[in-house]
Motif scaffolding. Sequence first.
Motif, mmCIF file in Angstrom:
data_model
loop_
_atom_site.group_PDB
_atom_site.id
_atom_site.type_symbol
_atom_site.label_atom_id
_atom_site.label_comp_id
_atom_site.label_asym_id
_atom_site.label_seq_id
_atom_site.Cartn_x
_atom_site.Cartn_y
_atom_site.Cartn_z
ATOM 1 N N SER A 175 -10.898 -14.327 4.442
ATOM 2 C CA SER A 175 -10.131 -14.318 5.689
ATOM 3 C C SER A 175 -8.750 -13.719 5.479
ATOM 4 O O SER A 175 -8.206 -13.050 6.375
ATOM 5 C CB SER A 175 -10.007 -15.743 6.237
ATOM 6 N N MET A 176 -8.171 -13.943 4.300
ATOM 7 C CA MET A 176 -6.881 -13.326 4.001
ATOM 8 C C MET A 176 -7.008 -11.807 3.943
ATOM 9 O O MET A 176 -6.111 -11.077 4.394
ATOM 10 C CB MET A 176 -6.344 -13.867 2.670
ATOM 11 N N VAL A 177 -8.109 -11.320 3.387
ATOM 12 C CA VAL A 177 -8.339 -9.877 3.355
ATOM 13 C C VAL A 177 -8.467 -9.331 4.773
ATOM 14 O O VAL A 177 -7.930 -8.261 5.100
ATOM 15 C CB VAL A 177 -9.589 -9.557 2.524
ATOM 16 N N THR A 178 -9.171 -10.075 5.639
ATOM 17 C CA THR A 178 -9.299 -9.654 7.033
ATOM 18 C C THR A 178 -7.932 -9.599 7.708
ATOM 19 O O THR A 178 -7.622 -8.651 8.451
ATOM 20 C CB THR A 178 -10.227 -10.614 7.792
ATOM 21 N N GLN A 180 -5.143 -9.070 6.235
ATOM 22 C CA GLN A 180 -4.440 -7.904 5.681
ATOM 23 C C GLN A 180 -4.909 -6.616 6.339
ATOM 24 O O GLN A 180 -4.091 -5.738 6.656
ATOM 25 C CB GLN A 180 -4.667 -7.834 4.174
ATOM 26 N N THR A 181 -6.212 -6.488 6.555
ATOM 27 C CA THR A 181 -6.717 -5.274 7.208
ATOM 28 C C THR A 181 -6.207 -5.162 8.640
ATOM 29 O O THR A 181 -5.918 -4.053 9.115
ATOM 30 C CB THR A 181 -8.252 -5.252 7.190
ATOM 31 N N LEU A 182 -6.066 -6.295 9.331
ATOM 32 C CA LEU A 182 -5.504 -6.252 10.684
ATOM 33 C C LEU A 182 -4.056 -5.779 10.649
ATOM 34 O O LEU A 182 -3.626 -4.991 11.507
ATOM 35 C CB LEU A 182 -5.601 -7.635 11.331
ATOM 36 N N ALA A 183 -3.305 -6.244 9.659
ATOM 37 C CA ALA A 183 -1.925 -5.787 9.525
ATOM 38 C C ALA A 183 -1.871 -4.296 9.216
ATOM 39 O O ALA A 183 -0.997 -3.571 9.733
ATOM 40 C CB ALA A 183 -1.221 -6.587 8.425
ATOM 41 N N GLU A 184 -2.786 -3.821 8.391
ATOM 42 C CA GLU A 184 -2.789 -2.393 8.060
ATOM 43 C C GLU A 184 -3.227 -1.552 9.256
ATOM 44 O O GLU A 184 -2.795 -0.406 9.397
ATOM 45 C CB GLU A 184 -3.697 -2.149 6.862
ATOM 46 N N MET A 185 -4.076 -2.121 10.122
ATOM 47 C CA MET A 185 -4.420 -1.405 11.347
ATOM 48 C C MET A 185 -3.177 -1.227 12.222
ATOM 49 O O MET A 185 -2.976 -0.175 12.848
ATOM 50 C CB MET A 185 -5.517 -2.157 12.095
ATOM 51 N N GLU A 186 -2.310 -2.246 12.278
ATOM 52 C CA GLU A 186 -1.064 -2.096 13.024
ATOM 53 C C GLU A 186 -0.148 -1.073 12.363
ATOM 54 O O GLU A 186 0.554 -0.318 13.060
ATOM 55 C CB GLU A 186 -0.363 -3.457 13.109
ATOM 56 N N GLU A 187 -0.138 -1.028 11.041
ATOM 57 C CA GLU A 187 0.660 -0.015 10.346
ATOM 58 C C GLU A 187 0.131 1.387 10.646
ATOM 59 O O GLU A 187 0.921 2.338 10.775
ATOM 60 C CB GLU A 187 0.631 -0.285 8.845
ATOM 61 N N ILE A 188 -1.174 1.521 10.761
ATOM 62 C CA ILE A 188 -1.755 2.820 11.120
ATOM 63 C C ILE A 188 -1.321 3.232 12.525
ATOM 64 O O ILE A 188 -0.964 4.397 12.777
ATOM 65 C CB ILE A 188 -3.291 2.759 11.006
ATOM 66 N N ILE A 189 -1.329 2.280 13.452
ATOM 67 C CA ILE A 189 -0.903 2.584 14.816
ATOM 68 C C ILE A 189 0.555 3.038 14.833
ATOM 69 O O ILE A 189 0.916 4.032 15.489
ATOM 70 C CB ILE A 189 -1.104 1.347 15.712
ATOM 71 N N HIS A 239 -12.300 -4.269 -1.858
ATOM 72 C CA HIS A 239 -11.790 -2.898 -1.931
ATOM 73 C C HIS A 239 -12.482 -2.005 -0.901
ATOM 74 O O HIS A 239 -11.848 -1.129 -0.305
ATOM 75 C CB HIS A 239 -12.003 -2.341 -3.334
ATOM 76 N N SER A 240 -13.776 -2.210 -0.703
ATOM 77 C CA SER A 240 -14.508 -1.371 0.237
ATOM 78 C C SER A 240 -13.999 -1.555 1.662
ATOM 79 O O SER A 240 -13.792 -0.576 2.394
ATOM 80 C CB SER A 240 -16.006 -1.693 0.155
ATOM 81 N N SER A 241 -13.779 -2.800 2.077
ATOM 82 C CA SER A 241 -13.320 -3.050 3.443
ATOM 83 C C SER A 241 -11.906 -2.525 3.661
ATOM 84 O O SER A 241 -11.597 -1.959 4.719
ATOM 85 C CB SER A 241 -13.377 -4.556 3.743
ATOM 86 N N ILE A 242 -11.038 -2.671 2.656
ATOM 87 C CA ILE A 242 -9.661 -2.189 2.795
ATOM 88 C C ILE A 242 -9.622 -0.668 2.863
ATOM 89 O O ILE A 242 -8.938 -0.080 3.714
ATOM 90 C CB ILE A 242 -8.798 -2.709 1.632
ATOM 91 N N LEU A 243 -10.362 0.000 1.984
ATOM 92 C CA LEU A 243 -10.365 1.462 1.992
ATOM 93 C C LEU A 243 -11.025 2.018 3.245
ATOM 94 O O LEU A 243 -10.673 3.103 3.705
ATOM 95 C CB LEU A 243 -11.073 1.992 0.739
ATOM 96 N N ALA A 244 -11.992 1.280 3.803
ATOM 97 C CA ALA A 244 -12.628 1.744 5.029
ATOM 98 C C ALA A 244 -11.633 1.772 6.179
ATOM 99 O O ALA A 244 -11.619 2.708 6.990
ATOM 100 C CB ALA A 244 -13.818 0.843 5.366
ATOM 101 N N VAL A 245 -10.773 0.759 6.271
ATOM 102 C CA VAL A 245 -9.746 0.754 7.315
ATOM 103 C C VAL A 245 -8.749 1.881 7.076
ATOM 104 O O VAL A 245 -8.348 2.601 8.002
ATOM 105 C CB VAL A 245 -9.034 -0.615 7.343
ATOM 106 N N ARG A 246 -8.349 2.076 5.839
ATOM 107 C CA ARG A 246 -7.354 3.112 5.533
ATOM 108 C C ARG A 246 -7.905 4.515 5.759
ATOM 109 O O ARG A 246 -7.130 5.465 5.943
ATOM 110 C CB ARG A 246 -6.889 2.964 4.085
ATOM 111 N N SER A 247 -9.232 4.654 5.732
ATOM 112 C CA SER A 247 -9.810 5.976 5.961
ATOM 113 C C SER A 247 -9.551 6.479 7.375
ATOM 114 O O SER A 247 -9.777 7.657 7.660
ATOM 115 C CB SER A 247 -11.316 5.948 5.684
#
Length: 578
Positions: A175-178, A180-189, A239-247
């Motif tokens: 859940s912490m990884v999730t 983090q990915t939500l935060a990185e989605m906001e950084e992408i925006i 790593h796979s889920s984080i890199l998928a968001v960053r892609s």
Amino acid sequence: RNPRDANAILGCLRCLDARGEWKGVLKLAERSWDALVISVQTDGTDDKGSAAGVNVRTYRKATKCCARAAWRLGRWEDLELHASRLVRGGARDPPKVNGAPRSPESFTRENSPNGNGSGSVNSKIDLDGAFYRGILHIHRREWNCAAEAIDDARRAMDSRFTTLLSESYKRAYPSMVTAQTLAEMEEIITYRKLEERSCCRLGGFQHAANRADAGEARKRLLDVWRKRLAGCRLDVEVHSSILAVRSLVLGPADAVDDVLTLSALARHTQCYKLAERVLCDPLTELNADLEGPLFGKGLPAGLGFGDNERNGIGIDISIDQLVTGAASVVMPQYRDAHEQLSKQIVRDADGLEMLNVKHRLYYAFLKHLWATGKCDEALLRLSRLNNVVDLIAHFENSPNDSLRAACWLKLGDWKIERNPFLSGQNLYPESLQIEVLTAYKKATNKRGTTVCTETDYSAWHAWALMNFRLAQQFSKSQIYRGSDNNASTHGGSNQRHSSSASSKTLRNLVVAAVRGFVKAISLGTKRWSASVQQDMLNFLSCLFKYGDHHKDIATTIDEGLSSIMLEAWLGVLPQLLA
């Protein structure tokens, strides 16, 4: 066996998803979707206790697998369909408006307590549905809708995340990884908005201090992401889920180190399909032909790069020359034609930096081939790649020499692994000894930057260890031949000449081993690691076993003793005292 067994279908979907076989997930779902829909007996509101609730949960888990597979494959229409099913929470496909499927955000606006709808139909927000809605909106550059979806996802995971975190950090980590990915989605925006402002025509009328710098923001974002990923758990799914968001914002050449790390993790956990896709997809996006001259296949004839030629050397060399000579004795003799070929390869690869990226990805792909049992193909491809890497390093003055050293080091390691040391008095064939020593000698030939890396230590360690093992084998062979000579009365001058040549070779091997161990010990960054201690113990073995055999050996050992730091001896102090 039972095509109508929803639980069996879900099990197969989850197995395929864990192995990274996302095409298999979508194919199985397409073939068995009717069975999953039929298994849902209610409208999806009963999700606890009853058999109908179990079927609903099975359906939702299957839909989640399909949505993730569609996302990783870049099938955005399929992702929209499965995200709509997750948002609605039911088994029926989303209704159509004017012949087209309704968008997932329309379902959320109706069902969300913060949307335009009343919220009385279903006020519960689905985490996965909101997450994939956010992915879709970012892909479509719909920033406001994406921000709303991210907020919905946070609200959906709030209670569960709090409960898991109160139990244990380990259970709460996914859940912490999730989060983090939500935060990185906001950084992408935020970055995409800044990118749009910097490209806006009105930006030309702004003062330089107020003008958005997208390049600087991208560099800063990549640096933050790199440090953040370095602190994450070494887990394939993480790593796979984080890199998928960053892609969503990064290209195939932007995060090569992270891609290589993910590939190595997948390979070590035997997720070979995922490891292959992680490497082949960027190479495909970069238009890299795995069977082209960029990687050593189909090079012009007559340049010494044929598969039947020994690593492009083109000259005969003895072990004594190889061990005692400089690095230049193993380097090919390049001509003007080689320089033209080098420039052509760099030009076809869109520059030296992009060529280095493609070579690194291809080198990791070769390690994948070796791990999957395709050893002969991996060896052949690596030999071809080494020819190209050497050629580029000679003419283009590449600042990064670690890849070239790693390629030659791996070639020597693989040749040894394919032909392990034989027991008894037998030696490697001389041709194989020369091939392995040549590979290691090229790996130790440092070029360009003077910064020492782990590859430099590994190369010197392998070079010294190979010479040491060959010296041991030559020593045993001399003892064996000496006992045979004492038992016979024949041989004369020929036997004495052979014994003298073997003694010279043994001396040269020991001298090279001692120098290699000293160099490896001086480069060893992890001072008390098992590998450095092995170098120290082998150095002591040379001292006690060969120190008084020849003056050259004794002199080399004395020089090594004076150059090794005193702290290095602490790791082998018990052996010295014994």
